[in-house]
Design a protein around this motif. Structure first.
Motif, short mmCIF file in Angstrom:
data_model
loop_
_atom_site.label_atom_id
_atom_site.label_comp_id
_atom_site.label_asym_id
_atom_site.label_seq_id
_atom_site.Cartn_x
_atom_site.Cartn_y
_atom_site.Cartn_z
N GLU A 32 0.76 -1.12 -0.05
CA GLU A 32 -0.05 0.09 0.02
C GLU A 32 0.89 1.13 -0.03
N GLY A 33 2.02 1.24 0.20
CA GLY A 33 2.90 2.49 0.54
C GLY A 33 2.58 3.02 2.03
N PHE A 34 3.08 4.11 2.13
CA PHE A 34 2.82 4.99 3.29
C PHE A 34 1.63 6.04 2.84
N SER A 35 0.63 6.01 3.88
CA SER A 35 -0.72 6.77 3.51
C SER A 35 -1.09 7.54 4.73
N ASN A 36 -2.05 8.33 4.67
CA ASN A 36 -2.54 8.94 6.05
C ASN A 36 -3.07 7.84 6.82
N GLN A 37 -3.54 6.72 6.06
CA GLN A 37 -4.29 5.68 6.97
C GLN A 37 -3.17 4.80 7.44
N PHE A 38 -1.96 4.88 7.28
CA PHE A 38 -1.20 3.70 7.56
C PHE A 38 -1.15 3.29 8.80
N PHE A 39 -1.07 4.10 10.16
CA PHE A 39 -1.08 3.67 11.38
C PHE A 39 -2.45 2.99 11.89
N ALA A 40 -3.54 3.70 11.44
CA ALA A 40 -4.78 3.04 11.81
C ALA A 40 -4.96 1.64 11.16
N ASN A 41 -4.43 1.63 9.91
CA ASN A 41 -4.53 0.24 9.30
C ASN A 41 -3.50 -0.80 9.87
N LEU A 42 -2.51 -0.31 10.31
CA LEU A 42 -1.47 -0.92 11.11
C LEU A 42 -2.00 -1.39 12.15
N LEU A 43 -2.62 -0.59 13.02
CA LEU A 43 -3.54 -1.14 14.17
C LEU A 43 -4.78 -2.22 14.08
N SER A 44 -5.34 -2.17 13.00
CA SER A 44 -6.34 -2.98 12.65
C SER A 44 -5.78 -4.18 12.04
N ASP A 45 -4.81 -4.25 11.21
CA ASP A 45 -4.40 -5.48 10.73
C ASP A 45 -3.33 -6.36 11.33
N PHE A 46 -2.70 -5.60 12.40
CA PHE A 46 -1.66 -6.14 13.32
C PHE A 46 -2.30 -7.42 14.15
#
Length: 152
Positions: A32-46
């Motif tokens: 996905e690359g680095f986006s505005n939602q990166f950390f939110a997605n990281l928290l949900s995917d992790f």
């Protein structure tokens, strides 16, 4: 590492946590690359990946990898500890990459023939990162943290 079952579980928990965190970040950046939602997605995917990895580590891969590692490096009074650590780490990485790459392929493509098609590429991409991540960063970090937590 660890002398008691509790200590061994904590060591496994820490290794799994940091490996899944590192690999989730790596795969998100690749896909996905680095986006505005990166950390939110990281928290949900992790978290789901962490639970899957921990279960695989404890009940499947660890049960296979450690005996295989001990066939490669026979522990005795003359065996250097680093050889044992490297053998176990490499066997664990191979097993976890094989399993978690299938998990990633299924998450990406669902239960389909596409998942089977992308699985080999997932293995290659993940192994390239997982082995150095484990050997150079996560294993030394966790051994340091574990030593601080359970200093005798």
């Amino acid at each position: 590492m660890g002398k008691t079952k509790f200590e061994k579980f904590i060591f496994t928990l820490l290794m799994c946590f940091f490996m899944v965190l590192g690999m989730t970040i790596y795969n998100m950046l690749l896909n996905e690359g680095f986006s505005n939602q990166f950390f939110a997605n990281l928290l949900s995917d992790f978290w789901f990946g962490f639970i899957v990895a921990l279960l695989l580590d404890v009940f499947v891969v660890g049960k296979i990898a450690k005996p295989v590692a001990f066939k490669i490096v026979k522990p005795n009074s003359e065996t250097k500890q680093i050889k044992i650590v490297l053998a176990i780490s490499c066997c664990m990485v191979i097993g976890m990459v094989l399993c978690m790459s299938m998990y990633g392929a299924i998450i990406a493509a669902g239960f389909s023939s596409t998942a089977l098609k992308i699985y080999p590429l997932c293995i290659v991409k993940n192994f390239i990162m997982a082995l150095p991540l484990n050997l150079l960063i996560v294993s030394p970090l966790v051994r340091f943290l574990f030593g601080k937590m359970f200093a005798n």
